[in-house]
Design an enzyme around this catalytic site. Structure first.
Site, PDB file in Angstrom:
ATOM      1  N   ASP A 139      -9.148   7.984  -4.598  1.00 22.44           N
ATOM      2  CA  ASP A 139      -8.977   8.184  -3.272  1.00 22.44           C
ATOM      3  C   ASP A 139      -8.243   7.487  -3.102  1.00 22.44           C
ATOM      4  OD1 ASP A 139     -10.594   6.160  -3.894  1.00 22.44           O
ATOM      5  OD2 ASP A 139     -11.472   5.262  -2.235  1.00 22.44           O
ATOM      6  N   GLU A 150     -12.440   3.645  -3.431  1.00 25.04           N
ATOM      7  CA  GLU A 150     -12.559   2.440  -3.051  1.00 25.04           C
ATOM      8  C   GLU A 150     -11.714   2.232  -2.392  1.00 25.04           C
ATOM      9  OE1 GLU A 150      -8.786  -0.656  -4.071  1.00 25.04           O
ATOM     10  OE2 GLU A 150      -9.272   1.642  -2.280  1.00 25.04           O
TER      11      GLU A 150
HETATM   12 ZN   LIG Z   1      -5.595   1.229  -3.407  1.00 25.82          ZN
END
Ligand SMILES: [Zn+2]
Length: 329
Positions: A104, A169
């Protein structure tokens, strides 16, 4: 040994163009946190078809994650945005190695302010540009092709190699937590996060917090009778800055010679008021602070709490209307 190294390096060189194509492809598939599905499907196919790996694709379960102390609360689940893990089975008898990374990326904001289009993955003077080129699709490409180059050089590592491509993340880290809960462990691990080509043997921790402070609602025409929550909120922003100064003077770690880089502490969001001519009676600060390895995060949280209380006790209003500090992960 030297010949093995040379064999691998020449295999890396041989796959250079293919690596750049892979990197450009994964950059060109937008994968802002929450929209990772398409890029994950591409990567899963690639690992299966090009590398011949055993591929595991699964949607993390919020119910399972939320029972773990490392879970960071999020306001959406993982339907349609799975984790992807590729496993290379070694010849046996060796130690395993795990590579971890996230697919992401953060939003692009105003596209017109980009010198290179965020999703076209342009190549200029030997560099690839685009959202996520640095953080961290180049890392993903690097470890994907590290394994590919070793295997295509005709070498067979003894240990298993696990390649992880996780979701979410940028907001939580729950993707990696889900991979751990799924059972993916190894004797050693490498994260392909950005590091300016430095080897970073340690990783900081991060604590997320919110501070809410109330003023008094009052008509703006009699504003001297009210307590302005923006003024009180600003006082607490300064308190957080002071807390960072205290930590900078106290915290030391041998792997972080410049401690300022390791333990930033700040308020990143300041929300207050509802209308330009209405009196602001509530203020919400959102911030984060970082810790170095071996620090007790509960102890750090307690210190921040005590610090905010101490600052509040010097202000007559905040003494009787203490700000509420909440930890969000
Ligand atoms: Zn990163």
């Amino acid at each position: 040994m030297q010949s093995v190294k040379n064999t691998v390096l020449s295999s890396v060189d041989k796959h250079r163009e293919e690596l750049v194509e892979f990197l450009r492809k994964v950059i060109s598939i937008p994968s802002v946190t929450g929209q990772e599905g398409e890029v994950q499907a591409y990567i899963a196919d690639y690992l299966r078809d090009r590398l011949g790996l055993r591929v595991d694709v699964w949607e993390p379960s919020l119910e399972e994650l939320s029972k773990h102390p490392g879970y960071v609360p999020v306001d959406r689940g993982y339907e349609g945005r799975p984790n992807v893990v590729g496993v290379y089975n070694g010849a046996g008898g060796g130690r395993s190695l795990l590579f971890n990374g996230h697919v992401d990326v953060i939003p692009v904001g105003d596209e017109s302010s980009w010198r290179h289009h965020p999703w076209r993955s342009e190549v200029k003077q030997g560099c690839v540009y685009g959202r996520g080129a640095s953080d961290m699709k180049s890392g993903l490409a690097a470890y994907t092709f590290a394994l590919l180059s070793v295997v295509e050089a005709g070498l067979k590592p003894r240990g298993d190699v696990i390649l992880e491509y996780t979701v979410d993340e940028e907001l939580s880290g729950n993707g990696t937590l889900a991979a751990i809960l799924r059972g993916y462990r190894a004797d050693a691990g490498i994260s392909g996060e950005t590091s300016s080509m430095n080897i970073q043997p340690a990783c900081i921790g991060r604590i997320w917090f919110e501070i809410e402070v109330r003023g008094t609602p009052v008509g703006v025409q009699r504003k001297w009778e009210g307590v302005n929550a923006i003024h009180k909120g600003y006082k607490l922003v300064q308190a957080v800055d002071d807390f960072e100064q205290i930590r900078l003077s106290e915290v030391r770690h041998p792997l972080y010679p410049d401690i300022r880089e390791a333990i930033p502490c700040l308020v990143g969001v300041f929300e207050a008021g509802s209308y330009p001519s209405a009196f602001p009676d509530r203020c919400l600060l959102k911030g984060s602070l970082a810790t170095v390895p071996n620090e007790d995060s509960d102890q750090v949280k307690t210190r921040l709490k005590e610090h905010i209380q101490a600052v509040a006790s010097t202000d007559p209003w905040l003494r009787s209307h203490p700000p509420v500090l909440r930890f969000k992960g």
